[in-house]
Write a protein that holds these residues in place. Sequence first.
Motif, PDB file in Angstrom:
ATOM      1  N   LEU A 165     -19.865 -20.445 -38.174  1.00 45.42           N
ATOM      2  CA  LEU A 165     -19.016 -21.094 -37.178  1.00 45.42           C
ATOM      3  C   LEU A 165     -17.543 -20.992 -37.571  1.00 45.42           C
ATOM      4  O   LEU A 165     -16.678 -20.695 -36.745  1.00 45.42           O
ATOM      5  N   THR A 166     -17.260 -21.219 -38.841  1.00 42.42           N
ATOM      6  CA  THR A 166     -15.883 -21.142 -39.340  1.00 42.42           C
ATOM      7  C   THR A 166     -15.296 -19.755 -39.128  1.00 42.42           C
ATOM      8  O   THR A 166     -14.160 -19.600 -38.655  1.00 42.42           O
ATOM      9  N   HIS A 167     -16.070 -18.728 -39.466  1.00 42.62           N
ATOM     10  CA  HIS A 167     -15.593 -17.360 -39.291  1.00 42.62           C
ATOM     11  C   HIS A 167     -15.407 -17.012 -37.820  1.00 42.62           C
ATOM     12  O   HIS A 167     -14.395 -16.402 -37.437  1.00 42.62           O
ATOM     13  N   ARG A 168     -16.366 -17.372 -36.989  1.00 39.84           N
ATOM     14  CA  ARG A 168     -16.296 -17.005 -35.578  1.00 39.84           C
ATOM     15  C   ARG A 168     -15.128 -17.685 -34.869  1.00 39.84           C
ATOM     16  O   ARG A 168     -14.582 -17.150 -33.904  1.00 39.84           O
ATOM     17  N   LEU A 169     -14.729 -18.845 -35.336  1.00 32.09           N
ATOM     18  CA  LEU A 169     -13.589 -19.533 -34.740  1.00 32.09           C
ATOM     19  C   LEU A 169     -12.263 -19.048 -35.309  1.00 32.09           C
ATOM     20  O   LEU A 169     -11.201 -19.515 -34.894  1.00 32.09           O
ATOM     21  N   GLU A 183      -8.172 -24.226 -30.424  1.00 35.92           N
ATOM     22  CA  GLU A 183      -7.631 -24.506 -29.091  1.00 35.92           C
ATOM     23  C   GLU A 183      -8.557 -25.351 -28.233  1.00 35.92           C
ATOM     24  O   GLU A 183      -8.111 -26.033 -27.305  1.00 35.92           O
ATOM     25  N   GLU A 184      -9.872 -25.345 -28.549  1.00 37.22           N
ATOM     26  CA  GLU A 184     -10.812 -26.125 -27.749  1.00 37.22           C
ATOM     27  C   GLU A 184     -11.199 -27.447 -28.407  1.00 37.22           C
ATOM     28  O   GLU A 184     -11.388 -28.458 -27.729  1.00 37.22           O
ATOM     29  N   PHE A 185     -11.371 -27.451 -29.715  1.00 39.68           N
ATOM     30  CA  PHE A 185     -11.824 -28.637 -30.433  1.00 39.68           C
ATOM     31  C   PHE A 185     -11.423 -28.489 -31.893  1.00 39.68           C
ATOM     32  O   PHE A 185     -11.019 -27.414 -32.339  1.00 39.68           O
ATOM     33  N   ALA A 231     -17.462 -13.938 -25.689  1.00 41.54           N
ATOM     34  CA  ALA A 231     -16.719 -15.167 -25.965  1.00 41.54           C
ATOM     35  C   ALA A 231     -16.731 -15.482 -27.454  1.00 41.54           C
ATOM     36  O   ALA A 231     -15.692 -15.813 -28.042  1.00 41.54           O
ATOM     37  N   VAL A 232     -17.902 -15.379 -28.070  1.00 42.13           N
ATOM     38  CA  VAL A 232     -18.014 -15.638 -29.508  1.00 42.13           C
ATOM     39  C   VAL A 232     -17.164 -14.651 -30.297  1.00 42.13           C
ATOM     40  O   VAL A 232     -16.450 -15.020 -31.231  1.00 42.13           O
ATOM     41  N   LYS A 233     -17.238 -13.384 -29.927  1.00 45.95           N
ATOM     42  CA  LYS A 233     -16.433 -12.357 -30.605  1.00 45.95           C
ATOM     43  C   LYS A 233     -14.947 -12.637 -30.449  1.00 45.95           C
ATOM     44  O   LYS A 233     -14.138 -12.332 -31.324  1.00 45.95           O
ATOM     45  N   GLY A 234     -14.576 -13.248 -29.316  1.00 46.84           N
ATOM     46  CA  GLY A 234     -13.180 -13.582 -29.076  1.00 46.84           C
ATOM     47  C   GLY A 234     -12.718 -14.858 -29.745  1.00 46.84           C
ATOM     48  O   GLY A 234     -11.558 -15.250 -29.606  1.00 46.84           O
ATOM     49  N   GLY A 287     -14.082 -18.091 -29.426  1.00 46.61           N
ATOM     50  CA  GLY A 287     -14.169 -19.336 -28.679  1.00 46.61           C
ATOM     51  C   GLY A 287     -15.486 -19.441 -27.942  1.00 46.61           C
ATOM     52  O   GLY A 287     -16.352 -18.566 -28.042  1.00 46.61           O
ATOM     53  N   SER A 288     -15.609 -20.499 -27.177  1.00 42.43           N
ATOM     54  CA  SER A 288     -16.827 -20.721 -26.402  1.00 42.43           C
ATOM     55  C   SER A 288     -16.700 -20.079 -25.026  1.00 42.43           C
ATOM     56  O   SER A 288     -15.648 -19.540 -24.660  1.00 42.43           O
ATOM     57  N   VAL A 289     -17.750 -20.174 -24.246  1.00 39.76           N
ATOM     58  CA  VAL A 289     -17.705 -19.651 -22.881  1.00 39.76           C
ATOM     59  C   VAL A 289     -16.845 -20.530 -21.974  1.00 39.76           C
ATOM     60  O   VAL A 289     -16.635 -20.197 -20.809  1.00 39.76           O
TER      61      VAL A 289
END
Length: 235
Positions: free
Chosen positions: A25-29, A62-64, A205-208, A210-212
Amino acid sequence: MNVAGALADRDLDVLAVDMDPQGYLTHRLGFEDAYAADSPSLFDAIDSPTDHSVDDLVVAHEEFDLLPANIDMFRLEQDLIASGMRPRLRLKALLENVDGYDVILVDSPPSLGPLNDNVVLATEHLLVPVEADDSSKLALNHLLRQLDTLEENYDTKIEIEGVLVSNVEYPLDNEQKQAIEWFEGRFEDYVPVWIIRNRAAIKRAVKGGGSVFADSAESTDMGDVYMQVAEEVAE
């Protein structure tokens, strides 16, 4: 990531906690630097909860908000095993004084053990992610036995709030069909069973990072399903 994004999209203040030493999660964000950072980190906070404040460790997405995992957390598993049963309450001690959030959502390690136990005992409310295959059925049975053990040893009540069956491909093959029928037969009379279909928009979205529900994400019909999950959590 998508459940946290859905909750944030409902105008809730969300803290996501990455308790997986792999730091997915840390990496993907996009917080690779936090994952590799020196002390203090989530490792230090779990190692000594009363000496650290979550506010000092949180990073803003940016989201949470995110309490990022740290590479040193690989050392925690063996340290906690050697320390007995009491250290399985360290995450609970760390989070119980956190203010300013409507929801704290904790991403658990993918295997059973003292880190996973810390997550279960700190939250006491679980969303269980699975895939539509035989290995997930076996893993879920192992989890249910572990929950029984934790409830007995710690005199607590742990609630499963829903099951998310992810990466489902239609038309269903026999294994997926049988697995979904098993999950629904096992849980649907008690909690929701959500089907998350495999969608390229989710992967992008994950690759970018963030979430959908991020401003830059493309629309997907699975956003409605994640919003149903968020509604269940919010209630």
